[in-house]
Design a protein around this motif. Sequence first.
Motif, PDB file in Angstrom:
ATOM      1  N   SER B  92     -12.689   2.608  -5.546  1.00  0.00           N
ATOM      2  CA  SER B  92     -13.243   1.648  -6.498  1.00  0.00           C
ATOM      3  C   SER B  92     -12.150   0.981  -7.322  1.00  0.00           C
ATOM      4  O   SER B  92     -12.425   0.092  -8.116  1.00  0.00           O
ATOM      5  CB  SER B  92     -14.226   2.356  -7.428  1.00  0.00           C
ATOM      6  N   ARG B  93     -10.913   1.413  -7.132  1.00  0.00           N
ATOM      7  CA  ARG B  93      -9.820   0.865  -7.935  1.00  0.00           C
ATOM      8  C   ARG B  93      -8.766   0.199  -7.064  1.00  0.00           C
ATOM      9  O   ARG B  93      -8.590   0.571  -5.914  1.00  0.00           O
ATOM     10  CB  ARG B  93      -9.121   1.997  -8.709  1.00  0.00           C
ATOM     11  N   THR B  94      -8.063  -0.749  -7.668  1.00  0.00           N
ATOM     12  CA  THR B  94      -6.937  -1.351  -6.971  1.00  0.00           C
ATOM     13  C   THR B  94      -5.797  -0.331  -6.906  1.00  0.00           C
ATOM     14  O   THR B  94      -5.850   0.720  -7.546  1.00  0.00           O
ATOM     15  CB  THR B  94      -6.404  -2.580  -7.730  1.00  0.00           C
ATOM     16  N   VAL B  95      -4.794  -0.683  -6.114  1.00  0.00           N
ATOM     17  CA  VAL B  95      -3.611   0.169  -6.008  1.00  0.00           C
ATOM     18  C   VAL B  95      -3.015   0.434  -7.392  1.00  0.00           C
ATOM     19  O   VAL B  95      -2.752   1.582  -7.772  1.00  0.00           O
ATOM     20  CB  VAL B  95      -2.578  -0.511  -5.078  1.00  0.00           C
ATOM     21  N   ALA B  96      -2.842  -0.636  -8.174  1.00  0.00           N
ATOM     22  CA  ALA B  96      -2.249  -0.485  -9.507  1.00  0.00           C
ATOM     23  C   ALA B  96      -3.121   0.405 -10.386  1.00  0.00           C
ATOM     24  O   ALA B  96      -2.611   1.275 -11.105  1.00  0.00           O
ATOM     25  CB  ALA B  96      -2.053  -1.846 -10.166  1.00  0.00           C
ATOM     26  N   ALA B  97      -4.437   0.216 -10.318  1.00  0.00           N
ATOM     27  CA  ALA B  97      -5.337   0.999 -11.166  1.00  0.00           C
ATOM     28  C   ALA B  97      -5.361   2.461 -10.732  1.00  0.00           C
ATOM     29  O   ALA B  97      -5.570   3.355 -11.551  1.00  0.00           O
ATOM     30  CB  ALA B  97      -6.744   0.416 -11.131  1.00  0.00           C
ATOM     31  N   ASN B  98      -5.144   2.709  -9.434  1.00  0.00           N
ATOM     32  CA  ASN B  98      -5.028   4.089  -8.976  1.00  0.00           C
ATOM     33  C   ASN B  98      -3.821   4.765  -9.607  1.00  0.00           C
ATOM     34  O   ASN B  98      -3.901   5.900 -10.064  1.00  0.00           O
ATOM     35  CB  ASN B  98      -4.905   4.139  -7.445  1.00  0.00           C
ATOM     36  N   VAL B  99      -2.706   4.049  -9.599  1.00  0.00           N
ATOM     37  CA  VAL B  99      -1.483   4.621 -10.170  1.00  0.00           C
ATOM     38  C   VAL B  99      -1.640   4.783 -11.684  1.00  0.00           C
ATOM     39  O   VAL B  99      -1.092   5.707 -12.290  1.00  0.00           O
ATOM     40  CB  VAL B  99      -0.264   3.742  -9.819  1.00  0.00           C
ATOM     41  N   ARG B 129       2.204  -4.967  -4.398  1.00  0.00           N
ATOM     42  CA  ARG B 129       0.954  -4.647  -3.711  1.00  0.00           C
ATOM     43  C   ARG B 129      -0.088  -4.093  -4.674  1.00  0.00           C
ATOM     44  O   ARG B 129      -1.154  -3.642  -4.248  1.00  0.00           O
ATOM     45  CB  ARG B 129       1.195  -3.602  -2.605  1.00  0.00           C
ATOM     46  N   GLY B 130       0.216  -4.153  -5.975  1.00  0.00           N
ATOM     47  CA  GLY B 130      -0.656  -3.555  -6.977  1.00  0.00           C
ATOM     48  C   GLY B 130      -2.084  -4.066  -6.962  1.00  0.00           C
ATOM     49  O   GLY B 130      -3.014  -3.346  -7.272  1.00  0.00           O
ATOM     50  N   GLN B 141       1.437   3.608   3.550  1.00  0.00           N
ATOM     51  CA  GLN B 141       1.408   2.928   2.247  1.00  0.00           C
ATOM     52  C   GLN B 141       0.475   3.654   1.289  1.00  0.00           C
ATOM     53  O   GLN B 141       0.772   3.784   0.097  1.00  0.00           O
ATOM     54  CB  GLN B 141       0.959   1.478   2.425  1.00  0.00           C
ATOM     55  N   LYS B 142      -0.654   4.157   1.822  1.00  0.00           N
ATOM     56  CA  LYS B 142      -1.576   4.898   0.959  1.00  0.00           C
ATOM     57  C   LYS B 142      -0.881   6.128   0.389  1.00  0.00           C
ATOM     58  O   LYS B 142      -1.036   6.452  -0.790  1.00  0.00           O
ATOM     59  CB  LYS B 142      -2.806   5.349   1.753  1.00  0.00           C
ATOM     60  N   GLN B 143      -0.110   6.802   1.235  1.00  0.00           N
ATOM     61  CA  GLN B 143       0.565   7.990   0.735  1.00  0.00           C
ATOM     62  C   GLN B 143       1.615   7.611  -0.308  1.00  0.00           C
ATOM     63  O   GLN B 143       1.850   8.361  -1.253  1.00  0.00           O
ATOM     64  CB  GLN B 143       1.175   8.797   1.885  1.00  0.00           C
ATOM     65  N   ARG B 144       2.218   6.426  -0.161  1.00  0.00           N
ATOM     66  CA  ARG B 144       3.164   5.971  -1.182  1.00  0.00           C
ATOM     67  C   ARG B 144       2.444   5.756  -2.517  1.00  0.00           C
ATOM     68  O   ARG B 144       2.977   6.075  -3.583  1.00  0.00           O
ATOM     69  CB  ARG B 144       3.851   4.672  -0.747  1.00  0.00           C
ATOM     70  N   VAL B 145       1.242   5.214  -2.439  1.00  0.00           N
ATOM     71  CA  VAL B 145       0.447   5.060  -3.668  1.00  0.00           C
ATOM     72  C   VAL B 145       0.177   6.447  -4.255  1.00  0.00           C
ATOM     73  O   VAL B 145       0.318   6.663  -5.465  1.00  0.00           O
ATOM     74  CB  VAL B 145      -0.891   4.338  -3.393  1.00  0.00           C
TER      75      VAL B 145
END
Lengths: 219, 316
Positions: B92-99, B129-130, B141-145
Amino acid sequence: MTWDEMAPLLWESTWQTALMVGWSTVFTVLFGLPIGVALVVFDRGGLRPLPVLKSVLGVIVNVGRSLPFIVLMIAIIPFTRLVVGTTIGTAAVVVPLTVGAVPFFARLVETALREVGSDVVQAAQAMGASRTAIVRKVLLPEAMPGLVAGLTVTVVALIGYSAMAGTIGGGGLGDLAVRYGYQRFETLLMIVTVVLLVVIVQLIQSLGDAVARRLSHSK
Amino acid sequence: MIQASGLHKSYGETVALDGVDLHVREGEIYGVLGRSGAGKSTLLRCVNLLERPGRGTVTVAGQELTALRSGELNHARRRIGMIHQHFALLSSRTVAANVAFPLEVMGVARAERERRVAELLDLVGLGGRGGDRPHQLSGGQKQRVGIARALAGDPAVLLSDEATSALDPATTRSILDLLKRLNAELGLTILLITHEMNVVKSVCDSVAIMAGGRIEESGSIAGLIRTPGSRLTREIFPLPEPAPAGSVTLTFTGDPQRPVVSEVVREFDVEVSILGGSIEDLAGGAVGRLRVALTGEAAPALAYLRERGLLVEVAR
Ligand SMILES: Nc1ncnc2c1ncn2[C@@H]1O[C@H](COP(=O)(O)OP(=O)(O)OP(=O)(O)O)[C@@H](O)[C@H]1O
Ligand SMILES: [Mg+2]
């Protein structure tokens, strides 16, 4: 009966249905959502396992779910009088509608929340998120498409209930169909009412589907 | 940095951990190996108390977690990063919001959050990519997040449960390189679980081999390689086991190019036939293992090899 005679009747009834369903939807979410969350959080293996409380809650919800709406509506008349001071009229109808829909919606909420993977919940725990934060920032947002789908089903069910509730004084399209279509043999009005109900349900379902799809980012 | 003592954990009849002691030093990459069901995940989850051990204590960065109450534990967990096999990102969140999630949990103000998130995404090579959604990213890439998110709380320790098991070999490589870099640059202590020998060989300083809820063998890789009969050595080097009676297995660290075998043949009255062997690149340098059969005057030749610093194991 001519169109000119029918139009104001239809208009008024649609408005009454909208009022009944709208208010009971608001109250259903207000009570049903926390109960649904509680069913998940207090479960064995949940965020805050309180199996006894969860069982009690589960039984109450099941009782609510097993009563046919028409029976429930009559059975809770004293409660309705206690809450709104009367047992007839639109406001009075909102009470049984809400009481009928809350357990239904709570179960749908529970199901939607259970769909959220345990891995994301654990990831949040590992990040030191409190239980409240996990519910607010993980469970509810991740389950949002399912919650919207559940709400759509609930609103459609409420429209059905409201037709029955209408006969005890709430008015609405169901009441209209019964009074004119059934009791006065106004077949045309009956048909128009049926078509109108079908269209309304269809619109709500499509709207709900569209919102759920928009919210669903998993694939 | 991580000190676990006497951990016991059982699920009904199943004993998942049966008296485990684990000691991970600051700044090292520590691997836990073992077959499925050995208790590796349970051990890892006991380190941040996602699983409460039935008995035993866990101390991370000087703080005894097993003694904390739940609010304090939540605080302590923020200094322990974790990455997951299936990434566990919020869809439900963007990459940036996940971080940003752990930062929100910590109550970091928005502007500071945004700054940190940009920094972290750059660090893991995902700058720009945020705004993407997790499902728009590849597994690597997911694992990098996941890694960026795990680092958000500026942790002293990173826990990883099979973080590369869902990835292809090239992507695994790049994730391992990233972990190694973080270990070197940030001094991050990493405890990782894996069933891939390759992961152990390429990044780990130390390992523990688990079986049946116990640690069978543990220590630095360099030390274990020098230990006669070590399971790790047998696992790393693909030689037939058990060694045929009378055969000699030589393990040499340091410069594997050194012609010790030809020296032995030249200096002593022995014949050497090679039964098998290989050279493996480990995190601490190349290590070779050679199985030979010696005929002739073996004893002085073996003494010479030992003197040269080789581990000499004679099978009987
Ligand atoms: N939540 C649980 N409930 C019941 N049994 C469990 C639970 N978690 C683990 N176990 C049992 O504990 C033992 C150790 O499990 P664990 O997940 O730690 O193994 P593992 O070494 O991580 O295996 P794998 O390599 O398959 O991930 C297994 O026998 C498993 O069935
Ligand atoms: Mg596991």
